[in-house]
Motif scaffolding. Sequence first.
Motif, short mmCIF file in Angstrom:
data_model
loop_
_atom_site.label_atom_id
_atom_site.label_comp_id
_atom_site.label_asym_id
_atom_site.label_seq_id
_atom_site.Cartn_x
_atom_site.Cartn_y
_atom_site.Cartn_z
N GLN A 144 -16.92 0.52 30.59
CA GLN A 144 -15.79 1.43 30.38
C GLN A 144 -15.97 2.72 31.19
N LEU A 145 -17.20 3.23 31.28
CA LEU A 145 -17.44 4.43 32.10
C LEU A 145 -17.14 4.15 33.57
N HIS A 167 -22.13 8.84 35.96
CA HIS A 167 -21.79 9.03 34.55
C HIS A 167 -22.47 7.99 33.63
N VAL A 168 -22.99 6.93 34.20
CA VAL A 168 -23.63 5.88 33.40
C VAL A 168 -25.06 6.30 33.08
N PRO A 169 -25.44 6.38 31.80
CA PRO A 169 -26.82 6.76 31.46
C PRO A 169 -27.80 5.65 31.78
N LEU A 170 -29.07 5.94 31.60
CA LEU A 170 -30.11 4.93 31.77
C LEU A 170 -29.95 3.88 30.69
N LEU A 171 -29.75 2.63 31.10
CA LEU A 171 -29.54 1.52 30.17
C LEU A 171 -30.84 0.75 30.02
N LEU A 172 -31.35 0.68 28.78
CA LEU A 172 -32.58 -0.04 28.48
C LEU A 172 -32.24 -1.24 27.60
N CYS A 191 -16.31 6.88 20.30
CA CYS A 191 -15.79 7.94 19.45
C CYS A 191 -16.64 9.21 19.53
N THR A 192 -17.94 9.06 19.76
CA THR A 192 -18.82 10.22 19.76
C THR A 192 -18.88 10.89 21.12
N PHE A 193 -18.90 10.10 22.19
CA PHE A 193 -19.10 10.68 23.51
C PHE A 193 -17.91 10.53 24.43
N GLY A 194 -16.87 9.82 23.99
CA GLY A 194 -15.65 9.80 24.76
C GLY A 194 -14.88 11.10 24.54
N ALA A 203 -10.43 11.02 32.35
CA ALA A 203 -11.12 11.39 33.58
C ALA A 203 -12.23 12.40 33.33
N ASP A 204 -12.32 12.97 32.13
CA ASP A 204 -13.31 13.98 31.80
C ASP A 204 -14.52 13.31 31.15
N HIS A 205 -15.69 13.45 31.79
CA HIS A 205 -16.91 12.82 31.29
C HIS A 205 -17.92 13.86 30.81
N SER A 206 -17.44 15.03 30.40
CA SER A 206 -18.37 16.09 30.03
C SER A 206 -19.21 15.72 28.81
#
Length: 355
Positions: free
Chosen positions: A92-93, A172-177, A41-44, A65-68
């Motif tokens: 999902q990304l 588009h995938v951030p660093l996952l810790l 909801c926040t970053f989609g 398709a928009d990942h801004s």
Amino acid sequence: SDPSCARPAEAPPARPVPLVVVASTGGGIRSAYWTATVLDCTFGVRPAPEENGDPCPPPTAAQQADHSRSDALFALSGISGGSVGMAEYAAQLVASTSGSASSRPDWVRQALEVDGLSPSGARWLFVEVARSFLQFSGPDDRAAVLEGSFERRWPDRELGRGLFEVERTNPHVPLLLFNSTSVTDGCRFNVSVLNANVEPAAGLPTTCRSNTPFDEPAPGQPGRDEEPLSRAPRTTAGSVLPATRDVSDLLCRQRVDLRLSTASLLSARFPYVNPAGRVASRCPNGPQRVVHGVDGGYLDTSGASPLVELMTALEPLVEEANADPRNAGRCVIPFMVQIDNGFDDSSPPRKPRRP
């Protein structure tokens, strides 16, 4: 406003560039569902919230398709169920980038409306209990059964892709810790692509029970009066998470990969539900290492401590980039989001019996 973004009066205002880090707490499947929902909801990419309806309306196919907005995410850090929600969001990304059939507007419900405990419990009761007496061999334990339950919710098995593969091939995938806990020594077990710990230098913490990275500088030491108290002292140029076990050290220079489901479940080894995860290095011409990982909540109940140390290392780089004249048209501003799936108690506190 960020003081490092200040510009001369005659200079045009810099365009803010958010650098967002997110930490998520544990709480089982509730935490996983809530974490995935908040991230989606926040970053989609979504239409504006409806006035008297859904505050988080589902996106349309064209918007997927928009990942801004998701590209503002730099790192996600989680423990327990929060790590599972992070892995689902990463899947999902990947799905939305490739146009997979797994990318659906209601993907959170489709991915996490799963009963993973029943097959895991059945495996424990009818296979593992019997195996403890009869000593027969078996291909999987109940943790692998739980991983498979989550993977099958994705038609194209995005959750079964390798962690290093996803981070390397999907921008588009951030660093996952995914934060696990080494049960033998109490260290943080860093399940990510980040090689965060190097050989410690003199004066740095060498055990996992040290609070040195979070200590306030002593009176008279540099940084006591000049820097905010929230800024922890630097460790070394190469060690971001000191006294930490890195999964990358066990994967033979990334010749071996971990599925997203496996990586996230290493952080969500709930007591009695799943056994401790055993990650062993069998690299040729290398040291033989073994780490037994349990739930990350044993060490950190918020999932935020790796981000504190990570941002301590990044702050000088951000300030340097903002002061660089070549970046006069933009200004990096860090943000941190803490996701908590607990409940607020609306009842007033009771009046104490004694003064």
